[in-house]
Design a protein around this motif. Sequence first.
Motif, PDB file in Angstrom:
ATOM      1  N   GLY A  42       0.823  -1.201   0.000  1.00 14.74           N
ATOM      2  CA  GLY A  42       0.000   0.000   0.000  1.00 14.74           C
ATOM      3  C   GLY A  42       0.860   1.255   0.000  1.00 14.74           C
ATOM      4  O   GLY A  42       0.581   2.220  -0.720  1.00 14.74           O
ATOM      5  N   ASP A  43       1.931   1.252   0.818  1.00 15.90           N
ATOM      6  CA  ASP A  43       2.845   2.395   0.850  1.00 15.90           C
ATOM      7  C   ASP A  43       3.540   2.575  -0.488  1.00 15.90           C
ATOM      8  O   ASP A  43       3.714   3.697  -0.980  1.00 15.90           O
ATOM      9  CB  ASP A  43       3.890   2.197   1.948  1.00 15.90           C
ATOM     10  CG  ASP A  43       3.266   2.138   3.333  1.00 15.90           C
ATOM     11  OD1 ASP A  43       2.188   2.726   3.517  1.00 15.90           O
ATOM     12  OD2 ASP A  43       3.851   1.487   4.216  1.00 15.90           O
ATOM     13  N   ILE A  44       3.959   1.461  -1.083  1.00 15.78           N
ATOM     14  CA  ILE A  44       4.696   1.537  -2.346  1.00 15.78           C
ATOM     15  C   ILE A  44       3.847   2.184  -3.428  1.00 15.78           C
ATOM     16  O   ILE A  44       4.285   3.116  -4.120  1.00 15.78           O
ATOM     17  CB  ILE A  44       5.149   0.131  -2.784  1.00 15.78           C
ATOM     18  CG1 ILE A  44       6.202  -0.417  -1.820  1.00 15.78           C
ATOM     19  CG2 ILE A  44       5.676   0.141  -4.217  1.00 15.78           C
ATOM     20  CD1 ILE A  44       6.577  -1.856  -2.061  1.00 15.78           C
ATOM     21  N   TYR A  45       2.619   1.711  -3.568  1.00 16.75           N
ATOM     22  CA  TYR A  45       1.788   2.207  -4.658  1.00 16.75           C
ATOM     23  C   TYR A  45       1.240   3.603  -4.391  1.00 16.75           C
ATOM     24  O   TYR A  45       0.959   4.349  -5.329  1.00 16.75           O
ATOM     25  CB  TYR A  45       0.641   1.229  -4.930  1.00 16.75           C
ATOM     26  CG  TYR A  45       1.097   0.029  -5.725  1.00 16.75           C
ATOM     27  CD1 TYR A  45       1.248   0.115  -7.106  1.00 16.75           C
ATOM     28  CD2 TYR A  45       1.401  -1.169  -5.107  1.00 16.75           C
ATOM     29  CE1 TYR A  45       1.679  -0.966  -7.845  1.00 16.75           C
ATOM     30  CE2 TYR A  45       1.840  -2.261  -5.830  1.00 16.75           C
ATOM     31  CZ  TYR A  45       1.974  -2.154  -7.193  1.00 16.75           C
ATOM     32  OH  TYR A  45       2.421  -3.231  -7.921  1.00 16.75           O
ATOM     33  N   GLN A  46       1.102   3.976  -3.139  1.00 20.18           N
ATOM     34  CA  GLN A  46       0.583   5.312  -2.859  1.00 20.18           C
ATOM     35  C   GLN A  46       1.671   6.368  -2.925  1.00 20.18           C
ATOM     36  O   GLN A  46       1.401   7.523  -3.247  1.00 20.18           O
ATOM     37  CB  GLN A  46      -0.097   5.332  -1.492  1.00 20.18           C
ATOM     38  CG  GLN A  46      -1.070   6.484  -1.326  1.00 20.18           C
ATOM     39  CD  GLN A  46      -2.000   6.287  -0.154  1.00 20.18           C
ATOM     40  OE1 GLN A  46      -1.691   5.572   0.781  1.00 20.18           O
ATOM     41  NE2 GLN A  46      -3.148   6.926  -0.193  1.00 20.18           N
TER      42      GLN A  46
END
Length: 507
Positions: free
Chosen positions: A87-91
């Motif tokens: 989630g952190d990577i894509y956001q």
Amino acid sequence: MVPIQCEDGTLNATENAVDFLCRALHDKMFLAGGDTQDPKNWPAAFCLVDSQTTKTQAILPKHIWIDAICINQTDLAERSQQVSIMGDIYQQCVMTLVWLGKEDPGPEASWVMKEFAPRFLEAYSVHGYHHFLDKSPDCTDPTLVQAFGEDICVRWRQDFAYFFLFLLQRRWFTRGWTVQEVVLKAFSNLHDAVVMCGPLTILWQDLLKFVTVMTDLGWSRSLTPEITSHSAFAYRPEDLTILIQSFETVGALYHYALDYSRGEGMRAALRERYGLLTGLAQTYTTFMDLLHQMRSRHFTDHRGPSLSKDTPESTSLEWFLAKIPLLKAQSGPYKDPHEAVSRTLVANVFPSGLQESEYALTFREWWKTQLSGHINSLLDEQLPHFLNTLEAINSTGDWFPKSSNDLHQDPDPQPESSPLDLVTARLWPCRRAFLTSDMRLGLGHDSVEVGDEIWLLEGGRTPFILRKSSPSTRSYRIIGEAYIHEIMYGELATPECLNQMGPVTLE
């Protein structure tokens, strides 16, 4: 798998990942140097519209993260750890690229996406939903012919089937896990998600908006008979139905992301639902709620909890059945464990058409249907043990069958649906039941683990599940919102509890 020489070693990658790397190399997408000042020289994916982050901040990405390469797919521990931070990577990435493969979509599908879709969306933005609502999707209506031109309408009738066939050929559009990656990026900038397929490069927003409007108007379903009868159609008719349903659901996510990107309106709605939480908590909990809807409706099994042996233990009715005697024996917080278990199954959410006086009877009939069907499927040697389990539950109230004699003796193989089926179908995918150390029943995200903590966050309207980043710190990760029976209305917000309120660091 294809071996790739990488520094001093060899890396095995999927053929599809290698195809993307070849395309990226050909387009010089992530190569340092060169003329980065003039956007005319940029790869197409980075300069489709002026509102892309690459244009507004005048930056070109020099690094690429590909899950098929950056995660060791054979190492379950690594996969679990990486999934927790995706989630952190894509956001936080500059851009999300959706690679649909090296195959050319074909001239017909490409024409629809590059020529017809922009004209259609422009006309839709000018005239609105009701202008198109009563129009035939084959574009024979005089007002549509006038708006698009006779040649465009003729070409649309010839090519629309190929466009839907193109979507059917790409499994990405019906896989909830991959679609969520794009939606996460869309929460920060709708224009930073780009679809690449062969030589075609378009904004994900444009493709999704086109199909979403088509489905909203009912055009996709109206065109279904012609698509399924097309000579090139090599799928089951239900495959097209699933595709359309998937777009309907992702369209709902798109509208949420669009509202969120517009600012205060969505933030006000989030405050109404979750209270005065941080922007991070609001975004995460809203997204997880939407993802539950995606998976429950169209991306995975539509059923709620079942007695299937394939169902994980803590997402099955058997898990709940085993907790009723335990709650009785341990003198837990619930006066009627049968009612507590039943209400937790649906997070105390009942169909609007049911009166509160009907809740218990509706649930008892639902339990009868579920348990009778399960008994009918058991082998002879399994039956006595299960009947003993039911007798040990020993219900004397209205929420549960009183004994095995109260069940359907000859259950219908296709019983009538219960009003509760709609609730469980939406609620249960991607959720897991749990029992707290003080014997409280709850529902949370399916990644909850032993050792996670239930927190009341100041200003929040629901309890939250947090997980410590390490045993020695006060830093936590948000796992998601939670339903915990009989503490949803401030029951735990006692003076003693409020005195324990203090700061906590959320990653």
